[in-house]
Design a protein around this motif. Structure first.
Motif, PDB file in Angstrom:
ATOM      1  N   TRP A 343      42.382  26.438  25.881  1.00  0.00           N
ATOM      2  CA  TRP A 343      42.776  25.795  24.629  1.00  0.00           C
ATOM      3  C   TRP A 343      42.133  24.417  24.540  1.00  0.00           C
ATOM      4  N   ALA A 345      41.721  20.364  24.078  1.00  0.00           N
ATOM      5  CA  ALA A 345      42.471  19.255  24.661  1.00  0.00           C
ATOM      6  C   ALA A 345      43.596  18.831  23.720  1.00  0.00           C
ATOM      7  N   GLY A 346      44.784  18.687  24.279  1.00  0.00           N
ATOM      8  CA  GLY A 346      45.948  18.215  23.521  1.00  0.00           C
ATOM      9  C   GLY A 346      46.771  19.291  22.858  1.00  0.00           C
ATOM     10  N   LYS A 347      46.246  20.536  22.770  1.00  0.00           N
ATOM     11  CA  LYS A 347      46.975  21.590  22.054  1.00  0.00           C
ATOM     12  C   LYS A 347      48.310  21.908  22.723  1.00  0.00           C
ATOM     13  N   ASN A 348      48.366  22.002  24.015  1.00  0.00           N
ATOM     14  CA  ASN A 348      49.574  22.380  24.734  1.00  0.00           C
ATOM     15  C   ASN A 348      50.263  21.175  25.373  1.00  0.00           C
ATOM     16  N   THR A 349      49.996  20.018  24.807  1.00  0.00           N
ATOM     17  CA  THR A 349      50.617  18.777  25.294  1.00  0.00           C
ATOM     18  C   THR A 349      51.832  18.444  24.446  1.00  0.00           C
ATOM     19  N   ILE A 350      52.939  18.156  25.092  1.00  0.00           N
ATOM     20  CA  ILE A 350      54.165  17.764  24.379  1.00  0.00           C
ATOM     21  C   ILE A 350      54.292  16.246  24.444  1.00  0.00           C
TER      22      ILE A 350
END
Length: 350
Positions: A343, A345-350
């Motif tokens: 994915w 960068a940052g897509k799966n970051t909360i």
């Protein structure tokens, strides 16, 4: 056993949410109530003067719907909360002799939202227009003890309490937090006492003085020592401290932030028990509702299903001339995890 919290977004827009906590089973439904609709089952039947969207409750909502919370054409938004011990209802004859319309306690929120265009309109006219009868009704076999919190599109809030016989005590709500009895001034003074213990603040204990956010740099011990029980005064403290310590959020985050703050006062089944002569009743957070006041959007979910439902006010001229019901109660559904091995960068970051 309900709690309400208002937040103002970084853009200056008000949002409000509330829990509906109770120990009995009632029917609930979203509604759109058009102007000129007549509540025939009211203690004194009356017709609406404004359009209102909200949530109704009753043993049978098709027979005697009353609003628990809602918002009208003019952005007046609020809800009805249980108010035992401190209410002062009176005889119908006393109300009618004073030239007012007699209603039951559970009809107070319905009357307000269907009749008044501003908070000042409520302050000026409510006590002249209605009184609350002590005669029994279809809900709980009584005129239900209720008081109401209200908000407008500027973020201003007031509290209406029938703690005066054949009249109302109305408070400015400088905090935007609300629970149940005792009276609202008690809750404000109790909160200020705790704030003086847990911060370096000092208050005059005037009902209308401001209670500002606890910014990240302000010295505080936070919720240390705050009671953890489900009594209204304890929930008021937890909700208030949670709000006062909340970070600032944008419009698109504010409703979710309110729902997160309300988790501090949610009542799981079994945690609050009410003993009666014949049984032990269990109270729980039956539903949670939230309102985007500027855009007139209602959000709600239930104890058994945290999937969000929403309903928009839209064009009230297209509502028709009858009350319309909208179900928001259904079983919980789930969605599976999605296999995704790469994915951006940052897509799966909360």
């Amino acid at each position: 056993m309900c709690t309400g919290i208002e937040l103002i977004s970084n853009q200056g827009n008000p949002f409000w949410g509330r829990t509906q906590d109770f120990e009995q089973h009632f029917e609930y439904s979203g509604v759109k109530i058009p102007k000129a609709y007549t509540f025939e089952a009211a203690f004194t039947p009356f017709s609406t003067e404004l359009n209102v969207m909200g949530i109704v409750w009753a043993k049978d909502i098709h027979k005697s719907p009353v609003l628990l919370d809602g918002i009208n054409d003019y952005g007046i938004c609020g809800g009805s909360f249980y108010f035992d011990h401190f209410f002062k209802y009176t005889n119908t004859s006393v109300i009618e002799a004073s030239g007012k319309t007699a209603i039951r306690g559970e009809e107070l929120c319905t009357w307000i939202l269907t009749h008044y265009k501003s908070l000042d309109d409520i302050i000026t006219n409510l006590g002249k227009d209605i009184g609350i009868t002590n005669e029994d009704g279809p809900m709980m076999g009584m005129s239900v003890p209720q008081h109401v919190v209200l908000h407008d599109e500027t973020g201003r809030s007031i509290v209406v309490e029938p703690s005066v016989e054949n009249n109302f005590k109305i408070y400015d709500n400088p905090l935007g937090v609300f629970t149940n009895a005792p009276t609202f001034d008690f809750h404000l003074n109790n909160l200020k006492t705790w704030l003086e213990r847990t911060t370096s603040r000092a208050y005059s204990f005037d009902d209308s003085e401001s209670i500002k956010q606890i910014k990240l740099g302000e010295q505080t011990s936070g919720l240390v020592g705050i009671p953890a029980d489900y009594k209204p005064e304890s929930r008021f403290l937890r909700a208030s401290f949670s709000k006062l310590m909340s970070i600032d959020v944008d419009d698109n985050e504010t409703m979710n932030q309110i729902f997160q703050l309300l988790t501090t006062v949610n009542t799981p089944k079994g945690s609050l028990r009410i003993n009666t002569d014949s049984d032990t009743l269990v109270a729980w957070t039956q539903y949670t509702a939230g309102y985007d006041i500027k855009n007139k959007v209602l959000y709600a979910f239930t104890y058994d299903n945290r999937n969000m439902r929403s309903m928009s006010f839209d064009d009230a001229s297209k509502w028709g001339n009858k009350i319309r019901y909208f179900s928001f109660i259904s079983k919980q559904t789930t969605e599976p995890f999605v296999e995704q091995n790469e994915w951006p960068a940052g897509k799966n970051t909360i």
